[in-house]
Structure formats: structure tokens, C-alpha cells
Write an enzyme that holds these catalytic residues in place. Structure first.
Site, mmCIF file in Angstrom:
data_model
loop_
_atom_site.group_PDB
_atom_site.id
_atom_site.type_symbol
_atom_site.label_atom_id
_atom_site.label_comp_id
_atom_site.label_asym_id
_atom_site.label_seq_id
_atom_site.Cartn_x
_atom_site.Cartn_y
_atom_site.Cartn_z
ATOM 1 N N LYS A 1 -14.048 -66.931 60.676
ATOM 2 C CA LYS A 1 -12.713 -66.206 61.028
ATOM 3 C C LYS A 1 -13.009 -64.356 61.012
ATOM 4 O O LYS A 1 -12.176 -63.866 61.672
ATOM 5 C CB LYS A 1 -11.543 -66.374 60.074
ATOM 6 N N ASP A 2 -14.091 -64.186 60.761
ATOM 7 C CA ASP A 2 -14.563 -62.712 60.725
ATOM 8 C C ASP A 2 -15.170 -62.531 62.294
ATOM 9 O O ASP A 2 -15.521 -61.192 62.347
ATOM 10 C CB ASP A 2 -15.711 -62.263 59.594
ATOM 11 N N ARG B 1 -1.715 -61.386 59.670
ATOM 12 C CA ARG B 1 -1.073 -62.908 59.682
ATOM 13 C C ARG B 1 -0.503 -63.279 58.623
ATOM 14 O O ARG B 1 0.722 -63.651 58.579
ATOM 15 C CB ARG B 1 -2.204 -63.905 60.082
ATOM 16 N N ARG B 2 -1.058 -62.904 57.399
ATOM 17 C CA ARG B 2 -0.406 -63.362 56.135
ATOM 18 C C ARG B 2 0.719 -62.522 55.814
ATOM 19 O O ARG B 2 1.820 -63.029 55.386
ATOM 20 C CB ARG B 2 -1.622 -63.347 54.959
ATOM 21 N N ARG C 1 -7.301 -54.372 49.795
ATOM 22 C CA ARG C 1 -8.767 -54.714 50.242
ATOM 23 C C ARG C 1 -9.750 -55.271 49.138
ATOM 24 O O ARG C 1 -9.486 -54.932 47.850
ATOM 25 C CB ARG C 1 -9.174 -53.734 50.988
ATOM 26 N N ARG D 1 -9.947 -58.676 44.632
ATOM 27 C CA ARG D 1 -8.432 -59.005 44.763
ATOM 28 C C ARG D 1 -7.879 -59.667 43.617
ATOM 29 O O ARG D 1 -6.689 -59.452 43.406
ATOM 30 C CB ARG D 1 -8.277 -59.796 46.322
ATOM 31 N N CYS E 1 -7.938 -57.682 66.107
ATOM 32 C CA CYS E 1 -7.228 -58.499 64.769
ATOM 33 C C CYS E 1 -5.710 -57.462 65.020
ATOM 34 O O CYS E 1 -4.919 -57.494 63.848
ATOM 35 C CB CYS E 1 -7.519 -58.458 63.586
#
Length: 315
Positions: free
Chosen positions: A89-90, A137-138, A155, A161, A248
Site C-alpha cells: 500500500k506504500d 481514506r480512514r 504519524r 501511534r 494519495c
């Protein structure tokens, strides 16, 4: 005993976070097993990326998710590493012409998880609660479910996190279940979110290898560990993403499930405030994965209209 430089058969490049290193070690373990090698003969080189250095701003403001791969790709192009290991996904939608995604490991669970010390679900959070995440997205999907909540950017790597949530910097966060499982932190999840409820990011849960197109030795070396179903799923998802937004800047979700010869794809675009969203599904033969992903993207572009992407920072 450490292998000498003469004994090294390949050098892996990776970010230095605990999760990235866990993924690189998994690739090394699989390669060593597939080729009957001592793991020490496959070196791992950590590379600090711009995404690791810049922690005080959203990635969107400084160049997008490619910041997590830029310096690693530079090392690959320079020949100081032979292959790069990434979280799928990165990986930017568009790669340098001379590199490609040459192998995919079997996909881990792609779902997101909700983490909070104050509620057992997004629905149970009190009005005005703060959800911390760097993912557009989240953020958008949280606001679609609960427009009364606040979202803020937090971040850092997974452990950072989790610490920020424990210290009260936000009331809740969302993380990928795959990353928690790879770090042995699955018990930190308050609730696992169903794919139908909270569509994952394109590529979530999959580890991919990037190599130089013309490096026949390395391409053959990594081909031994590629997982065909994961490659099919990612082909559909990345094809979907490519026709919508290569960075993104627009909240996008996409997930492909492979069952034998059939694939089941679901895609989503959503405005950052969660108020506008468009979804679609596709089913078909696995050989048509790229075409099905692209067709789903074209449908959503047509339904949303180009003003959607202009207003919300898309392609």
C-alpha cells in the site's frame, strides 16, 4: 557466523521501522528456504526514507506516499541493493520505467482495526471524540460513519501511534491488522473492522518486492517465492488506483478477493469529509484482473464527474 561480502547472494533494501524490518526478514526467510541458503547469505540494508524523516506534516503536503519508497528506489537504481521490500500500500502507482514489482508474498489479513481505550467501536465513541490517523481514506470513512467526530493527523510507526493513543493524544486510531500481526501486537486491536464495513487501502496486507527489470538473476531468484493469488489481487487493485489517482490525494479504497479462477473486486472513492462517496463491484475471471480494476475505476470517474477529483485534489 556472518557471511563475508563474497558470500552474499543478494541485498535487500528496506525501511528501518520494526514493521519494515519484520517484513524484510520474512522475505529473507522465504528466499533462503526456497533456495536452500543460509539466511546470512542474504543481506538486509536499512535505508531511511523521506517519509520516516518528515513526521510533523501530512504526507499529502510533502509529496505523497512515494516518500516511503523514494530513497530505497534510488538505492535500487544505483545498484547498492538488489531488491526492495515494501508494504504494497506504500508503493506509488507509477514506478520508474526500469523497475517493476517482481514478486508478492501471500497476503496477510487486509482488514483495518479500531483501537481505543475509551470505546469498543467507532459507533460507541462519544460525540466530538478525536480519531487520530494520517490516512485520508480512514479519516473520510470515519466521518462518513460518524460526521460528529473529529479527525486529526498522527504519524509515526505502529508502536509510536499506539503510544500516542495510550497517552491520550487522540481517543482512538485505526491501523492495519496485518502490521499488528507481523509485530505480534494483534491483541492491541479493540475491534477488527469487516471489509464490507471499512474498505481497506489498495494493497493493504501484502508485501511486495521491487527489482530492476533487466536483472534476470534477481528476478528469477525472487520468482520462486511469489504468490500467484496475491499478484492477481494486487493487479486488479493497482489497476483501479492507476486510473483514479496515482498519489494519495483522494481517499480511495479497493479490495480484490481471489477464489480459484474467479475474482471479486470492490472499489470506493470518497470525499475527505465523508459526505460524498461512490462504490462499485466487479466479478470475473482472474485473467481479467487488470481490465476489471480499470473498468471499475472508469465507472466511478464517470459517476463522480471530473469536478469530484478537482474539488478533492485527485488526478
Amino acid at each position: 557466523m556472518q557471511a563475508s561480502e563474497l558470500d552474499i547472494v543478494a541485498t535487500i533494501g528496506t525501511r528501518g521501522s520494526p514493521l519494515a524490518l519484520a517484513q524484510a526478514h520474512e522475505v529473507r526467510r522465504r528466499l533462503a528456504l526456497a533456495h536452500g541458503l543460509d539466511e546470512a547469505r542474504i543481506a538486509i540494508r536499512t535505508i531511511r526514507t523521506s517519509g520516516d524523516v518528515i513526521q510533523d506534516r501530512p504526507l499529502l503536503e510533502v509529496g505523497g506516499k512515494g516518500l516511503f519508497t523514494k530513497e530505497i528506489e534510488e538505492a535500487l537504481l544505483a545498484g547498492t541493493i538488489d531488491l526492495a521490500v515494501h508494504s504494497s500500500k506504500d508503493v506509488p502507482t507509477f514506478l520508474p520505467d526500469v523497475t517493476w514489482l517482481s514478486a508478492f508474498l501471500p497476503r496477510e489479513d487486509p482488514r483495518d482495526v479500531f483501537i481505543s481505550h475509551k470505546a469498543d467501536s467507532i459507533a460507541a465513541l462519544p460525540a466530538g471524540a478525536v480519531v487520530g490517523t494520517a490516512s485520508l481514506r480512514r479519516q473520510a470513512m470515519v466521518l462518513r460513519l460518524r460526521p460528529d467526530l473529529q479527525v486529526k493527523v498522527i504519524r509515526g510507526n505502529v508502536e509510536t501511534r499506539l503510544r500516542k493513543i495510550a497517552e491520550g493524544e487522540a481517543d482512538a486510531t485505526l491501523l492495519a491488522l496485518a502490521g499488528l500481526k507481523r509485530l505480534g501486537l494483534e491483541d492491541k486491536a479493540t475491534r477488527i473492522l469487516a471489509v464490507d464495513e471499512f474498505l481497506p487501502a489498495v494493497g493493504q496486507g501484502a508485501i511486495t518486492i521491487e527489482s530492476r527489470r533487466d536483472d534476470d538473476r534477481i528476478n528469477a531468484f525472487v520468482a520462486r517465492i511469489t504468490h500467484a493469488d496475491t499478484e492477481v489481487a494486487l493487479n486488479a487493485e493497482r489497476s483501479f488506483l492507476a486510473l483514479l489517482d496515482g498519489s494519495c490525494r483522494t481517499p480511495i479504497g479497493g479490495h480484490c478477493r481471489v477464489e480459484g479462477d474467479r475474482i471479486h473486486f470492490r472499489g470506493l472513492i470518497i470525499s475527505p469529509d465523508g459526505r460524498q462517496s461512490y462504490e462499485t463491484v466487479r466479478e470475473g475471471h482472474r485473467n481479467n484482473a487488470v481490465a476489471l480494476g480499470a473498468d471499475a475505476a472508469r465507472e466511478l470517474r464517470d459517476r463522480a464527474g471530473e469536478t469530484f477529483f478537482t474539488l478533492f485534489g485527485g488526478a
